[in-house]
Design a protein around this motif. Structure first.
Motif, short mmCIF file in Angstrom:
data_model
loop_
_atom_site.label_atom_id
_atom_site.label_comp_id
_atom_site.label_asym_id
_atom_site.label_seq_id
_atom_site.Cartn_x
_atom_site.Cartn_y
_atom_site.Cartn_z
N LEU A 160 0.91 -1.08 0.09
CA LEU A 160 0.14 -0.07 -0.03
C LEU A 160 0.89 1.19 -0.04
CD1 LEU A 160 -2.69 -0.99 2.65
CD2 LEU A 160 -3.07 -0.84 0.13
N LEU A 161 2.09 1.13 0.38
CA LEU A 161 3.17 2.14 0.25
C LEU A 161 3.25 2.86 -1.24
CD1 LEU A 161 5.50 1.19 3.18
CD2 LEU A 161 4.02 3.24 3.12
N HIS A 162 3.09 1.66 -2.04
CA HIS A 162 3.18 2.32 -3.61
C HIS A 162 2.03 3.37 -3.77
CE1 HIS A 162 6.54 -0.39 -3.89
NE2 HIS A 162 5.62 -1.34 -3.39
N LEU A 163 2.31 4.45 -4.47
CA LEU A 163 1.50 5.51 -4.48
C LEU A 163 0.35 5.14 -5.44
CD1 LEU A 163 1.26 8.52 -3.81
CD2 LEU A 163 2.17 9.02 -5.95
N HIS A 164 0.31 4.36 -6.47
CA HIS A 164 -0.70 4.00 -7.31
C HIS A 164 -1.73 3.22 -6.83
CE1 HIS A 164 1.81 0.58 -8.12
NE2 HIS A 164 0.75 -0.15 -8.18
N GLN A 165 -1.41 2.59 -5.61
CA GLN A 165 -2.52 1.87 -4.94
C GLN A 165 -3.38 2.49 -3.67
OE1 GLN A 165 0.13 -1.57 -4.21
NE2 GLN A 165 -1.21 -2.82 -5.34
N THR A 166 -2.85 3.58 -3.44
CA THR A 166 -3.20 4.22 -2.25
C THR A 166 -4.23 5.53 -2.64
OG1 THR A 166 -1.30 5.53 -1.87
CG2 THR A 166 -1.68 3.54 -0.72
N LYS A 167 -4.68 6.01 -1.58
CA LYS A 167 -5.49 7.25 -2.00
C LYS A 167 -4.80 8.34 -1.01
CE LYS A 167 -8.87 4.81 -3.90
NZ LYS A 167 -9.30 4.89 -5.31
N PRO A 168 -4.54 9.59 -1.55
CA PRO A 168 -4.09 10.40 -0.50
C PRO A 168 -5.01 10.95 0.34
CG PRO A 168 -4.36 11.29 -2.86
CD PRO A 168 -4.56 9.85 -2.90
N VAL A 169 -4.43 11.46 1.46
CA VAL A 169 -5.50 11.78 2.45
C VAL A 169 -4.93 13.10 3.05
CG1 VAL A 169 -6.10 10.93 4.90
CG2 VAL A 169 -5.78 9.36 3.30
N SER A 170 -6.15 14.23 3.57
CA SER A 170 -5.62 15.02 4.25
C SER A 170 -6.13 14.93 5.65
CB SER A 170 -6.77 16.18 3.63
OG SER A 170 -6.42 16.45 2.41
N ILE A 171 -5.23 15.27 6.41
CA ILE A 171 -5.35 14.77 8.10
C ILE A 171 -5.70 16.09 8.65
CG2 ILE A 171 -4.41 13.97 9.97
CD1 ILE A 171 -2.44 12.51 8.35
N LEU A 172 -7.02 16.21 9.11
CA LEU A 172 -7.64 17.43 9.76
C LEU A 172 -7.42 17.29 11.34
CD1 LEU A 172 -10.66 17.75 7.76
CD2 LEU A 172 -8.14 18.38 7.14
N VAL A 173 -6.88 18.27 11.91
CA VAL A 173 -6.81 18.33 13.36
C VAL A 173 -7.23 19.72 13.94
CG1 VAL A 173 -5.33 17.82 15.50
CG2 VAL A 173 -4.79 16.98 13.05
N MET A 228 -6.89 2.59 6.00
CA MET A 228 -7.13 3.05 4.62
C MET A 228 -7.44 1.72 3.76
SD MET A 228 -7.60 6.07 3.80
CE MET A 228 -7.57 6.18 2.06
N LYS A 229 -7.10 0.60 4.26
CA LYS A 229 -6.99 -0.48 3.56
C LYS A 229 -8.33 -0.95 2.98
CE LYS A 229 -4.94 -5.33 3.63
NZ LYS A 229 -6.14 -6.24 3.67
N PRO A 230 -9.32 -1.07 3.87
CA PRO A 230 -10.90 -1.13 3.32
C PRO A 230 -11.29 -0.41 2.41
CG PRO A 230 -10.73 -0.57 5.68
CD PRO A 230 -9.50 -0.81 5.41
N ILE A 231 -10.95 0.90 2.38
CA ILE A 231 -11.39 1.80 1.37
C ILE A 231 -10.68 1.67 0.04
CG2 ILE A 231 -11.17 4.35 0.98
CD1 ILE A 231 -11.53 5.08 3.87
N VAL A 232 -9.29 1.42 0.07
CA VAL A 232 -8.49 0.96 -0.98
C VAL A 232 -8.98 -0.26 -1.91
CG1 VAL A 232 -6.26 0.33 -1.94
CG2 VAL A 232 -6.57 2.21 -0.30
N GLU A 233 -9.20 -1.28 -1.16
CA GLU A 233 -9.56 -2.35 -1.57
C GLU A 233 -11.15 -2.48 -2.16
OE1 GLU A 233 -6.82 -5.51 0.85
OE2 GLU A 233 -8.84 -5.38 1.52
N SER A 234 -11.90 -1.51 -1.51
CA SER A 234 -13.38 -1.71 -1.84
C SER A 234 -13.70 -0.97 -3.10
CB SER A 234 -14.10 -1.07 -0.88
OG SER A 234 -13.97 0.36 -0.78
N ASP A 235 -12.91 -0.31 -3.92
CA ASP A 235 -12.99 0.54 -4.81
C ASP A 235 -14.22 1.48 -4.98
OD1 ASP A 235 -12.36 1.23 -7.48
OD2 ASP A 235 -13.61 -0.41 -8.40
N PHE A 248 -10.38 9.50 15.29
CA PHE A 248 -9.64 8.54 14.31
C PHE A 248 -10.67 8.20 13.51
CE2 PHE A 248 -6.61 5.17 13.14
CZ PHE A 248 -6.21 5.80 12.10
N GLY A 249 -10.83 8.84 12.40
CA GLY A 249 -11.93 8.11 11.19
C GLY A 249 -11.52 8.79 9.99
N VAL A 250 -11.50 8.08 8.79
CA VAL A 250 -11.33 8.39 7.25
C VAL A 250 -12.73 8.42 6.69
CG1 VAL A 250 -9.94 8.18 5.34
CG2 VAL A 250 -9.06 7.51 7.53
N PHE A 251 -12.73 9.67 5.91
CA PHE A 251 -13.98 9.87 5.35
C PHE A 251 -13.87 10.20 3.60
CE2 PHE A 251 -14.88 10.66 9.66
CZ PHE A 251 -16.13 9.99 9.87
#
Length: 470
Positions: A55-68, A187-194, A259-262
């Motif tokens: 998943l560290l390979h860019l083409h397989q992941t989705k970029p994320v903005s982390i809001l704090v 992020m894994k379930p998001i990446v894998e679920s397309d 801690f949640g990704v949307f």
């Protein structure tokens, strides 16, 4: 003590109602426990060999903005930023939203990360309080800080969404410390679920008692404070038992704000965060509602392993304030979306999740409080009432202590975050005492939250923090 037949009949009727209610609730939680056991048995151990590195390979992941969002987080915000700068993820930006802090949070951030004010055209997809400026770090180009007028946590998160660049965002509390691989796992379930999974939440654990240096967990430990230990058990129970069971059937109504990704697109289309004290739950309920109304096939999931560590209140005063506020937030979410309740149009969310949160989570403390009153009265009345009280007492032990002990065992069997056997032993011993002191306290505080709803109380109230990182 003499009791008239009429009063005795009322007492027994209330007692039977409580007894039946508790049996139903225990049955429900037992089902969730069994589902969690099977799920963890199926998935755990997989993490040891799962190729997260791919998943560290860019083409397989989705970029994320982390809001704090940060309001007066001077004590913990630096550790949070450092922990975020060290996570393993190929492409992400960190956006700190200084929500009109009155402490020195902004000054510390400017000095430590060499922030400079930049020109930034904000695409206002969601309305927020005015933004005074956007800053970027000279040291880390992916670190942005928004300085805005105070508008509350929901407003701060909406401002972060407006400024963010990426299609997914993660909300994290200003006192949280993430494990290095937490993002790869959440992020894994998001990446894998397309695209099918539009939100994914991780676990929250208590950082008090852990050794944290420069925003990184060095050693996991357990606090010496009984009040904190009971919160650790409570979190284990809520996350390992409750959320796994609900997530399996897309019934999850909470992705923790810590801690949640949307998916940004779905959140913006649904209207963003609303100004409630339980904005994290309200957003998830609204997303479910929006998905159903759009007749889309989307999921919101929980992933047990990725962990965010957060500071827990150590005093009765602040814990009481937090719990009553949470209960008020629960009511707000249920009330705003009352249309979903028992409405078959919204499927299992309307027919299972919403009734569960109303009947068990919201009204549960009232029924439990009635149970405690019945038990105390029965001690004085004696005879058949005393036998009934003993029965209620054993059920409350099963409801409180036994299920919490099961959660501790589940932790040891699966996640194993606590390396010392003595810590597990302490957790197990404390869980035995839950029914005797901690649960009655939380029941009172949650009932206080209901009174606050009736009194139309607003606002969060101040929370004191000591900071958990060196």
């Amino acid at each position: 003590m003499n009791v008239t037949a009429e009063w005795g009949g009322i007492l027994m009727s209330v007692g039977w109602f409580i007894l039946i209610y508790m049996v139903l609730v225990i049955s429900f939680y037992t089902i969730l426990l069994v589902i969690s056991l099977f799920h963890l048995r199926k998935t755990y151990g997989l993490d040891d060999w799962e190729p997260y590195e791919e998943l560290l390979h860019l083409h397989q992941t989705k970029p994320v903005s982390i809001l704090v969002p940060a309001y007066n987080e001077s004590v913990g915000i630096m550790a949070t930023v450092r922990s975020l700068l060290s996570i393993e993820y190929p492409e992400y930006e960190i956006i700190i939203i200084n929500d009109g802090s009155t402490d020195d949070s902004m000054e510390k951030l400017v000095e430590s990360f060499q922030l400079v004010k930049i020109k930034w055209v904000i695409r206002e997809q969601l309305h927020t309080q005015p933004v005074k400026g956007v800053y970027q770090s000279r040291l880390y180009k992916n670190l942005l800080v928004i300085d805005k007028e105070n508008g509350g946590k929901a407003d701060a998160l909406n401002a972060g969404i407006n400024v963010s660049n990426y299609p997914y965002f993660c909300s994290i509390d200003g006192d949280s410390v993430l494990e290095r691989t937490a993002f790869l796992k959440v992020m894994k379930p998001i990446v894998e679920s397309d695209g099918e999974v539009i939100a994914s939440g991780g676990s929250i654990r208590i950082a008090n008692g852990c050794e944290i240096e420069s925003g990184e967990i060095v050693k996991v430990g357990l606090s010496r404070s009984p009040l904190v230990v009971m919160q650790v058990i409570e979190y284990l129970r809520a996350f390992l038992m409750g959320r796994i069971g609900l997530s399996r059937h897309n019934l999850l109504l909470i992705v923790s704000g810590a801690f949640g990704v949307f998916s940004k697109r779905w959140v913006v289309d649904a209207g963003g965060y609303s100004h409630t004290v339980g904005e994290d739950m309200e957003l998830v309920v609204r997303l479910h509602r929006y998905v159903k109304e759009q007749k889309a096939d989307k999921r919101i999931v929980y992933v047990p392993d990725p962990v965010s560590w957060t500071e827990a209140p150590e005093s009765l005063k602040y814990l009481r304030r937090q719990r009553s506020r949470w209960h008020r937030g629960l009511f707000e979410s249920l009330w705003i979306h009352r249309r979903l309740l028992f409405n078959p149009k919204y499927g299992s969310i309307g027919m299972v999740s919403m009734p569960y949160f109303l009947i068990i989570e919201f009204f549960g403390p009232v029924v439990e409080l009635m149970g405690y009153v019945i038990m105390i009265l029965s001690l004085f009345l004696g005879g058949i009432y005393l036998e009934f009280a003993i029965l209620l007492f054993f059920l409350s032990i099963l409801y409180g202590s036994i299920l919490s002990m099961a959660a501790v065992l589940l932790e040891e069997w699966s996640v194993r975050k606590y390396p010392k056997a003595s810590d597990i032993g302490r957790l197990f011993a404390y869980s035995l005492t839950e029914t005797l002191w901690y649960r009655p306290l939380t029941v009172l505080w949650r009932c206080e939250g209901i009174l606050d709803v009736i009194r139309k109380k607003r606002g969060w109230g101040e929370m004191a923090r000591k900071g958990v990182s060196k």
